[in-house]
Design a protein around this motif. Structure first.
Motif, PDB file in Angstrom:
ATOM      1  N   ASP A 228      35.381   1.996 -10.213  1.00 14.01           N
ATOM      2  CA  ASP A 228      36.368   2.862  -9.567  1.00 14.01           C
ATOM      3  C   ASP A 228      35.933   4.331  -9.600  1.00 14.01           C
ATOM      4  OD1 ASP A 228      39.194   3.178  -8.464  1.00 14.01           O
ATOM      5  OD2 ASP A 228      39.201   4.569 -10.153  1.00 14.01           O
ATOM      6  N   ARG A 229      35.293   4.708 -10.694  1.00 11.79           N
ATOM      7  CA  ARG A 229      34.835   6.088 -10.838  1.00 11.79           C
ATOM      8  C   ARG A 229      33.802   6.415  -9.750  1.00 11.79           C
ATOM      9  NH1 ARG A 229      33.178   6.039 -16.058  1.00 11.79           N
ATOM     10  NH2 ARG A 229      35.248   6.561 -16.787  1.00 11.79           N
ATOM     11  N   ASP A 230      32.955   5.414  -9.421  1.00 13.60           N
ATOM     12  CA  ASP A 230      31.919   5.641  -8.418  1.00 13.60           C
ATOM     13  C   ASP A 230      32.439   5.479  -6.996  1.00 13.60           C
ATOM     14  OD1 ASP A 230      30.206   5.994 -10.515  1.00 13.60           O
ATOM     15  OD2 ASP A 230      29.457   3.913 -10.493  1.00 13.60           O
ATOM     16  N   VAL A 231      33.239   4.444  -6.764  1.00 15.43           N
ATOM     17  CA  VAL A 231      33.609   4.097  -5.384  1.00 15.43           C
ATOM     18  C   VAL A 231      34.945   4.714  -4.954  1.00 15.43           C
ATOM     19  CG1 VAL A 231      34.029   2.147  -3.812  1.00 15.43           C
ATOM     20  CG2 VAL A 231      32.256   1.984  -5.564  1.00 15.43           C
ATOM     21  N   LYS A 232      35.868   4.894  -5.858  1.00 11.05           N
ATOM     22  CA  LYS A 232      37.179   5.509  -5.603  1.00 11.05           C
ATOM     23  C   LYS A 232      37.924   4.871  -4.418  1.00 11.05           C
ATOM     24  CE  LYS A 232      35.648  10.010  -7.357  1.00 11.05           C
ATOM     25  NZ  LYS A 232      34.163   9.827  -7.334  1.00 11.05           N
ATOM     26  N   PRO A 233      38.262   3.594  -4.541  1.00 15.11           N
ATOM     27  CA  PRO A 233      38.938   2.927  -3.418  1.00 15.11           C
ATOM     28  C   PRO A 233      40.346   3.457  -3.130  1.00 15.11           C
ATOM     29  CG  PRO A 233      38.806   1.464  -5.314  1.00 15.11           C
ATOM     30  CD  PRO A 233      38.055   2.682  -5.666  1.00 15.11           C
ATOM     31  N   LYS A 239      41.241   6.652 -10.455  1.00 21.13           N
ATOM     32  CA  LYS A 239      42.434   6.494 -11.299  1.00 21.13           C
ATOM     33  C   LYS A 239      42.167   5.495 -12.401  1.00 21.13           C
ATOM     34  CE  LYS A 239      46.111   7.876  -8.202  1.00 21.13           C
ATOM     35  NZ  LYS A 239      47.387   7.492  -7.575  1.00 21.13           N
ATOM     36  N   SER A 240      42.276   5.965 -13.639  1.00 29.09           N
ATOM     37  CA  SER A 240      42.092   5.053 -14.771  1.00 29.09           C
ATOM     38  C   SER A 240      43.364   4.251 -15.012  1.00 29.09           C
ATOM     39  CB  SER A 240      41.763   5.847 -16.030  1.00 29.09           C
ATOM     40  OG  SER A 240      40.505   6.447 -15.886  1.00 29.09           O
ATOM     41  N   HIS A 241      44.501   4.826 -14.585  1.00 28.52           N
ATOM     42  CA  HIS A 241      45.788   4.153 -14.759  1.00 28.52           C
ATOM     43  C   HIS A 241      46.560   4.308 -13.465  1.00 28.52           C
ATOM     44  CE1 HIS A 241      44.837   4.074 -18.973  1.00 28.52           C
ATOM     45  NE2 HIS A 241      44.611   5.371 -18.932  1.00 28.52           N
ATOM     46  N   VAL A 242      47.352   3.301 -13.116  1.00 31.34           N
ATOM     47  CA  VAL A 242      48.113   3.390 -11.859  1.00 31.34           C
ATOM     48  C   VAL A 242      49.608   3.220 -12.118  1.00 31.34           C
ATOM     49  CG1 VAL A 242      46.196   2.630 -10.407  1.00 31.34           C
ATOM     50  CG2 VAL A 242      47.758   0.925 -11.376  1.00 31.34           C
ATOM     51  N   HIS A 243      50.382   3.686 -11.145  1.00 33.83           N
ATOM     52  CA  HIS A 243      51.835   3.667 -11.298  1.00 33.83           C
ATOM     53  C   HIS A 243      52.553   2.812 -10.266  1.00 33.83           C
ATOM     54  CE1 HIS A 243      51.207   7.635 -13.585  1.00 33.83           C
ATOM     55  NE2 HIS A 243      51.471   6.672 -14.441  1.00 33.83           N
ATOM     56  N   SER A 244      51.758   2.108  -9.418  1.00 32.69           N
ATOM     57  CA  SER A 244      52.444   1.233  -8.457  1.00 32.69           C
ATOM     58  C   SER A 244      51.713  -0.105  -8.366  1.00 32.69           C
ATOM     59  CB  SER A 244      52.504   1.901  -7.081  1.00 32.69           C
ATOM     60  OG  SER A 244      51.231   1.838  -6.463  1.00 32.69           O
ATOM     61  N   ARG A 246      51.068  -1.738  -5.808  1.00 29.05           N
ATOM     62  CA  ARG A 246      50.141  -1.694  -4.667  1.00 29.05           C
ATOM     63  C   ARG A 246      48.763  -1.159  -5.103  1.00 29.05           C
ATOM     64  NH1 ARG A 246      47.916  -2.605  -0.588  1.00 29.05           N
ATOM     65  NH2 ARG A 246      47.169  -1.122   0.947  1.00 29.05           N
ATOM     66  N   GLU A 247      48.780  -0.067  -5.868  1.00 31.19           N
ATOM     67  CA  GLU A 247      47.518   0.497  -6.369  1.00 31.19           C
ATOM     68  C   GLU A 247      46.827  -0.501  -7.308  1.00 31.19           C
ATOM     69  OE1 GLU A 247      48.099   5.292  -6.773  1.00 31.19           O
ATOM     70  OE2 GLU A 247      49.355   4.032  -8.043  1.00 31.19           O
ATOM     71  N   ALA A 248      47.626  -1.148  -8.170  1.00 35.80           N
ATOM     72  CA  ALA A 248      47.065  -2.120  -9.116  1.00 35.80           C
ATOM     73  C   ALA A 248      46.369  -3.243  -8.352  1.00 35.80           C
ATOM     74  CB  ALA A 248      48.179  -2.683  -9.997  1.00 35.80           C
ATOM     75  N   GLN A 319      53.370   3.058 -16.126  1.00 32.14           N
ATOM     76  CA  GLN A 319      52.084   2.454 -15.769  1.00 32.14           C
ATOM     77  C   GLN A 319      52.214   0.976 -15.422  1.00 32.14           C
ATOM     78  OE1 GLN A 319      48.866   3.149 -18.456  1.00 32.14           O
ATOM     79  NE2 GLN A 319      49.060   5.365 -18.320  1.00 32.14           N
ATOM     80  N   VAL A 320      51.401   0.569 -14.457  1.00 25.73           N
ATOM     81  CA  VAL A 320      51.401  -0.823 -14.018  1.00 25.73           C
ATOM     82  C   VAL A 320      50.064  -1.448 -14.411  1.00 25.73           C
ATOM     83  CG1 VAL A 320      51.489  -2.318 -11.979  1.00 25.73           C
ATOM     84  CG2 VAL A 320      52.911  -0.265 -12.079  1.00 25.73           C
ATOM     85  N   LYS A 321      50.144  -2.634 -14.977  1.00 21.71           N
ATOM     86  CA  LYS A 321      48.923  -3.324 -15.422  1.00 21.71           C
ATOM     87  C   LYS A 321      48.067  -3.735 -14.231  1.00 21.71           C
ATOM     88  CE  LYS A 321      47.483  -6.954 -18.544  1.00 21.71           C
ATOM     89  NZ  LYS A 321      46.406  -6.123 -19.104  1.00 21.71           N
ATOM     90  N   ILE A 322      46.756  -3.526 -14.357  1.00 22.02           N
ATOM     91  CA  ILE A 322      45.857  -3.800 -13.232  1.00 22.02           C
ATOM     92  C   ILE A 322      45.383  -5.260 -13.227  1.00 22.02           C
ATOM     93  CG2 ILE A 322      43.688  -3.163 -12.089  1.00 22.02           C
ATOM     94  CD1 ILE A 322      44.087  -0.329 -13.396  1.00 22.02           C
ATOM     95  N   HIS A 323      44.818  -5.696 -14.361  1.00 16.09           N
ATOM     96  CA  HIS A 323      44.256  -7.055 -14.391  1.00 16.09           C
ATOM     97  C   HIS A 323      45.212  -8.040 -15.056  1.00 16.09           C
ATOM     98  CE1 HIS A 323      40.610  -4.407 -14.179  1.00 16.09           C
ATOM     99  NE2 HIS A 323      40.450  -5.184 -13.126  1.00 16.09           N
ATOM    100  N   LYS A 324      45.957  -8.755 -14.197  1.00 20.00           N
ATOM    101  CA  LYS A 324      46.929  -9.722 -14.728  1.00 20.00           C
ATOM    102  C   LYS A 324      46.390 -11.137 -14.557  1.00 20.00           C
ATOM    103  CE  LYS A 324      50.322  -6.908 -12.776  1.00 20.00           C
ATOM    104  NZ  LYS A 324      50.731  -6.682 -11.506  1.00 20.00           N
ATOM    105  N   GLY A 325      46.853 -12.039 -15.415  1.00 16.78           N
ATOM    106  CA  GLY A 325      46.503 -13.457 -15.250  1.00 16.78           C
ATOM    107  C   GLY A 325      45.058 -13.767 -15.576  1.00 16.78           C
ATOM    108  N   SER A 326      44.607 -14.896 -15.065  1.00 13.75           N
ATOM    109  CA  SER A 326      43.302 -15.429 -15.451  1.00 13.75           C
ATOM    110  C   SER A 326      42.154 -14.485 -15.107  1.00 13.75           C
ATOM    111  CB  SER A 326      43.078 -16.774 -14.771  1.00 13.75           C
ATOM    112  OG  SER A 326      41.745 -17.164 -14.981  1.00 13.75           O
ATOM    113  N   LEU A 327      41.188 -14.445 -16.010  1.00 10.96           N
ATOM    114  CA  LEU A 327      40.042 -13.552 -15.830  1.00 10.96           C
ATOM    115  C   LEU A 327      39.092 -14.018 -14.743  1.00 10.96           C
ATOM    116  CD1 LEU A 327      38.954 -12.445 -19.401  1.00 10.96           C
ATOM    117  CD2 LEU A 327      39.893 -11.042 -17.573  1.00 10.96           C
TER     118      LEU A 327
END
Ligand code: NAG
Ligand code: NAG
Ligand code: NAG
Ligand code: NAG
Ligand code: NAG
Ligand code: NAG
Length: 354
Positions: A228-233, A239-244, A246-248, A319-327
């Motif tokens: 994310d630091r390189d590509v910034k989608p 963003k190291s942390h997100v609040h929605s 949709r962003e997650a 804050q909203v969790k980004i990686h949910k569920g199975s890896l």
């Protein structure tokens, strides 16, 4: 009066016609009398000075009277502080005791989220990753000066709640996030651990360890964050942390490629750092928390508030969790990763929701 007496005595002596040595005796009497008078006058003067200074002394005491003894157990005394900030007055809260803390954690272990939870408390100020700025961790003196300023409530950040803060601290990383095997640059806490533990003990600072149980998920979070630091989608911002949600969702689309040669050594390295940090700081007052437990068990946040002796509150983070569920959804070479970890003591990291 002395003169009169002298005159009287001399007249008397003249009348009585005292023997020759009497003038000397008389002079001695006068001298002794004068001395007694002098001592008497002096003592009265001293008494008056005493009376005059005593109320003054009492007044000073009234103005600067220490805050009333808090109702605490004796062991707690070193951890209770009444800072006097240089930059403002603590006003109506000046007699509210303040506790000092430091969150000791590692990147991508939930410490950002945890800090937003703490800062949701009206009486907690956690000032962020103060030592990410290199000059502040140059040497033990810059570290100590920085800590002094934070704990004296003179640090200004978006988290500072100033006068009614009852617990003040910072977030301090035991190591920096680096997915590769390169020795990461540290924030000084491990390098200067001896002096820092000493500081914690003498200044009454409590440590809050926050670790992550699932180190594989942590690794994936590090990889995704560095992508994310390189590509910034997200519209070109990192963003190291997100609040929605949709962003997650957008950030969770990325699938990491894990170098399986380095996988086990780097998991082991994190375990070693954790064990070392716990060993270094075991003599300081501390609490150990795991991100997964805080997520699952709300009692953990009450434990932290009790540990910091702040009134219990319901704490919320935006804050909203980004990686949910199975890896498996987040790893490009999942099969390979599974194969590397099967049969090792890291196998359990492959499952688990957090
Ligand atoms: C805590 O979070 C809630 C919900 O987001 C918010 O309304 C409240 O203002 C926050 N309190 C503090 C002190 O930040
Ligand atoms: C510590 O670092 C600061 C800032 O880099 C420097 O000014 C100071 O001289 C150093 N002090 C010691 C004792 O090395
Ligand atoms: C917490 O903050 C409030 C004001 O925001 C203050 O009235 C209260 O005394 C503080 N509590 C403690 C324990 O310091
Ligand atoms: C990007 O910016 C546009 C316009 O400001 C906004 O509508 C959109 O939701 C943003 N996208 C993301 C992923 O933040
Ligand atoms: C994995 O890391 C090792 C050691 O740094 C390196 O030699 C190797 O090329 C890497 N493998 C992949 C697939 O990137
Ligand atoms: C939650 O944490 C508390 C202590 O922090 C513990 O006593 C309790 O058993 C935990 N609950 C669960 C369901 O793990």
């Amino acid at each position: 009066m002395a003169d009169d007496l002298c005159f009287f005595f001399s007249k008397d002596s003249f009348i009585i016609k005292a023997p020759k040595k009497s003038p000397l005796a008389l002079r001695m009497v006068v001298l002794v009398f004068a001395m007694v008078c002098g001592v008497y006058i002096c003592s009265i003067c001293l008494k008056q000075i005493g009376i005059r200074t005593n109320p003054g002394f009492l007044n000073v005491e009234v103005i600067e009277r220490p805050c009333p003894e808090p109702n605490i157990e004796p062991w707690e005394t070193p951890y209770v502080h009444y800072p006097r900030p240089k930059t403002y007055s603590r006003a109506e809260c000046k007699c509210n005791p303040v506790r000092y803390f430091a969150i000791l954690s590692m990147q991508r272990s939930g410490s950002g989220w945890f800090e937003t939870l703490l800062n949701n408390h009206t009486n907690i100020s956690s000032n962020g990753e103060i030592f990410s700025v290199k000059v502040r961790r140059s040497n033990v003196s810059t570290i100590t000066e920085t800590l002094d300023k934070i704990y004296n409530l003179d640090w200004s950040s978006s988290a500072s709640k100033n006068e009614c803060t009852a617990a003040v601290g910072l977030k301090w990383m035991l190591n920096q996030a680096k997915a590769s095997g390169i020795q990461p640059e540290q924030q000084g806490v491990m390098r200067h651990h001896e002096e820092i533990v000493e500081y914690f003990k003498t200044r009454g600072v409590s440590a809050i360890f926050l670790f992550r149980r699932n180190l594989l998920r942590r690794m994936i979070s590090i990889l995704a964050n560095s992508y994310d630091r390189d590509v910034k989608p997200l519209n070109g911002t990192h963003k190291s942390h997100v609040h929605s949600p949709r962003e997650a969702e957008i950030l969770a689309k990325y699938k990491s490629l894990i170098n399986t040669t380095l996988l086990i050594p780097s998991l082991k390295q994190v375990e070693d750092t954790t064990a070392k940090a716990l060993e270094y700081f075991k003599s300081a007052r501390h609490i150990i928390l795991y991100y997964e437990d805080v997520v699952k068990n709300h009692t953990k946040l009450l434990d932290v508030q009790d540990f910091l002796k702040v009134p219990r509150r319901e704490l919320k983070s935006r804050q909203v969790k980004i990686h949910k569920g199975s890896l498996l959804n987040y790893v490009e070479n999942w099969d390979e990763v599974q194969k590397s970890l099967k049969g090792t003591h890291y196998e359990s990291l492959l499952s688990g929701d957090y």
